[in-house]
Design an enzyme around this catalytic site. Structure first.
Site, mmCIF file in Angstrom:
data_model
loop_
_atom_site.group_PDB
_atom_site.id
_atom_site.type_symbol
_atom_site.label_atom_id
_atom_site.label_comp_id
_atom_site.label_asym_id
_atom_site.label_seq_id
_atom_site.Cartn_x
_atom_site.Cartn_y
_atom_site.Cartn_z
ATOM 1 N N ALA A 101 0.817 -1.215 0.000
ATOM 2 C CA ALA A 101 0.000 0.000 0.000
ATOM 3 C C ALA A 101 0.850 1.265 0.000
ATOM 4 O O ALA A 101 0.484 2.269 -0.615
ATOM 5 C CB ALA A 101 -0.933 -0.016 1.205
ATOM 6 N N GLN A 147 -7.031 -1.247 5.456
ATOM 7 C CA GLN A 147 -7.491 -1.970 6.649
ATOM 8 C C GLN A 147 -8.893 -2.535 6.489
ATOM 9 O O GLN A 147 -9.311 -3.379 7.282
ATOM 10 C CB GLN A 147 -7.434 -1.059 7.883
ATOM 11 C CG GLN A 147 -6.031 -0.760 8.367
ATOM 12 C CD GLN A 147 -5.292 -2.000 8.895
ATOM 13 O OE1 GLN A 147 -5.889 -3.050 9.157
ATOM 14 N NE2 GLN A 147 -3.983 -1.885 9.055
ATOM 15 N N SER A 195 -3.332 -3.793 0.404
ATOM 16 C CA SER A 195 -2.111 -4.571 0.612
ATOM 17 C C SER A 195 -2.421 -6.017 0.987
ATOM 18 O O SER A 195 -3.373 -6.272 1.738
ATOM 19 C CB SER A 195 -1.361 -3.896 1.763
ATOM 20 O OG SER A 195 -0.096 -4.462 1.921
ATOM 21 N N CYS A 253 4.357 1.022 12.284
ATOM 22 C CA CYS A 253 5.468 1.716 11.638
ATOM 23 C C CYS A 253 6.112 2.716 12.583
ATOM 24 O O CYS A 253 7.219 3.171 12.358
ATOM 25 C CB CYS A 253 4.976 2.428 10.392
ATOM 26 S SG CYS A 253 3.912 1.405 9.405
HETATM 27 N N1 PLP Z 1 -2.370 2.192 5.081
HETATM 28 C C1 PLP Z 1 -2.812 1.681 6.237
HETATM 29 C C2 PLP Z 1 -4.107 2.144 6.783
HETATM 30 C C3 PLP Z 1 -2.051 0.740 6.919
HETATM 31 O O1 PLP Z 1 -2.490 0.242 8.088
HETATM 32 C C4 PLP Z 1 -0.804 0.325 6.372
HETATM 33 C C5 PLP Z 1 0.059 -0.627 7.095
HETATM 34 O O2 PLP Z 1 0.279 -0.540 8.296
HETATM 35 C C6 PLP Z 1 -0.393 0.874 5.159
HETATM 36 C C7 PLP Z 1 -1.200 1.801 4.533
HETATM 37 C C8 PLP Z 1 0.911 0.465 4.523
HETATM 38 O O3 PLP Z 1 0.792 -0.807 3.966
HETATM 39 P P1 PLP Z 1 2.061 -1.617 3.401
HETATM 40 O O4 PLP Z 1 2.686 -2.265 4.574
HETATM 41 O O5 PLP Z 1 1.483 -2.599 2.451
HETATM 42 O O6 PLP Z 1 2.946 -0.648 2.711
#
Ligand code: PLP
Length: 386
Positions: free
Chosen positions: A76, A184, A204, A329
């Protein structure tokens, strides 16, 4: 299944989910025998292209769009960078304002910040104490200069669901474009991209029992979006994500999408029942409250707060369960969650707020175990500091 070594119960599924055994089964032959490059013009390549086509169909059925309406990415975050940067840069002459919300994920906020440095003006919408935006405020904020409005479908920390169909209507009434992070929500609630009328979306694989390193950027064909390249190389994925396709992961994402769609109702009902019993158990504990408790939320997410307690010390005592403070993160920093801060909570409460996120692999004994661990941790810490 949900208990891994050392008897730690895994309840951090919004960070990442276990890969479904059937997804692993689907991926294995692609590593071993069917390992061709989907761009090659021979039997190995054709075979690889075919399995990618099947995966595209399965994913499009899950999120209700055409197979040609999305490109595969490495997740994502990458999809958001390609979509947000590429669209805003391509449409700079139309205007220079971007509207987003303070509670978006960093995967969204950071590319927007990069655009701010390039001269875009960004309006960050406030939220109330549950994380809701004021639709009138949004409506007022959209001007002729608004290139892009960015609002997520479901928040990763609280599970709050935004009224995206209504937001899309507001955005389109003013001839602007809506980007929506559905990461999500996919696999937890029914996500119908066509009905929601979203222009661009990202999601994702690893949040829905698929592999890590694979996701997608949806581009609504009716919106006729102009998106310039962020990456250069081959012509794969409409030139927007050049490079050899990650065929095993794409097949895994396709399989995950297939099971997510066919088992959506069962998974959703099971998670909701478990979430409700978790919330009941948590609310029986003194000084606990649940963020956005009475709002429309994902069936798998609970974010509970404990008042008058040291959140760091409490987290260390809840060591038999894997849960998170703030988004994964951010987990290495002790900064209070930007989501809870935007919702108006002070640092002490934000640091004593914990996200518990369930999956289809969560069992009722996991939940009982978690309630016990949380209750004992809170009471023992309260006793020590009394
Ligand atoms: N958007 C949201 C709401 C998420 O919870 C996350 C992951 O924690 C992401 C984007 C990023 O996803 P990816 O790990 O696939 O880059």
């Amino acid at each position: 299944m949900a208990i891994i070594n050392e008897n730690i119960v895994y309840l951090d599924n919004n960070a990442s989910t276990s890969v479904d055994d059937r997804v692993i089964e689907a991926m294995l032959p692609i590593f071993k025998s069917n390992f061709g490059n989907s761009g090659s013009d021979h039997a190995y390549g054709w075979e690889a292209e075919e399995v990618v086509t099947i995966a595209r169909e399965r994913i499009s059925e899950l999120v209700h769009c055409k197979p040609s309406e999305f490109i595969f990415t490495a997740g994502a975050t990458e999809a958001a960078n390609i979509g947000i940067l590429g669209f805003c840069r391509a449409n700079k002459s139309k205007g220079n304002q971007i509207i987003t919300v303070k509670t978006e994920h960093k995967a969204i906020l950071e590319p927007i910040k990069a655009l701010e440095k390039e001269g875009f003006r960004v309006s960050y919408l406030n939220v109330d104490d549950c994380g809701n935006i004021d639709l009138q405020e949004l409506d007022k904020a959209i001007t002729k200069e608004t290139v892009l409005v960015v609002v997520m479908l479901a928040n990763n920390e609280t599970g709050l669901i935004h009224p995206i169909a209504e937001i899309a209507q507001l955005v389109h009434n003013k001839s602007s474009t809506l980007f929506c992070d559905i990461t999500q929500a996919v696999g937890k609630i029914n996500v119908d991209l066509e009905a929601l009328n979203i222009d661009m979306a990202v999601f994702s694989g690893h949040k829905m029992h698929g592999p890590k390193g694979c996701g997608a950027l949806y581009l609504n064909r009716k919106s006729r979006l102009n998106v310039v390249q962020t990456f250069y190389g081959g012509s794969q994925e409409k030139n927007l994500r050049p490079g050899t396709l990650n065929v095993p992961a794409i097949v895994g994402l396709g399989a995950a999408a297939y099971y997510a769609k066919s088992e959506l109702k069962t998974n959703c009902d099971t998670m909701l029942a478990l979430r409700n019993s978790l919330e009941k158990g948590l609310l029986d504990i003194d000084s606990v409250f649940i963020h956005a408790q009475n709002e429309e939320r994902l069936p798998n997410t609970v974010n509970f707060a404990v008042t008058n307690i040291d959140g760091g010390k409490l987290l260390r005592r809840m060591n038999k369960i894997a849960i998170s403070r703030g988004s994964a993160c951010n987990a290495n920093t002790v900064n209070p969650s930007h989501v809870l801060t935007a919702m108006g909570f002070d640092a002490a409460i934000a640091l004593a707020s914990f996200r518990v996120s369930l999956s289809k692999a969560t069992t009722s004994s996991d939940i009982e175990f978690a309630i016990k661990n949380i209750r004992e941790a809170i009471y023992s810490l309260q006793k020590m500091t009394a």
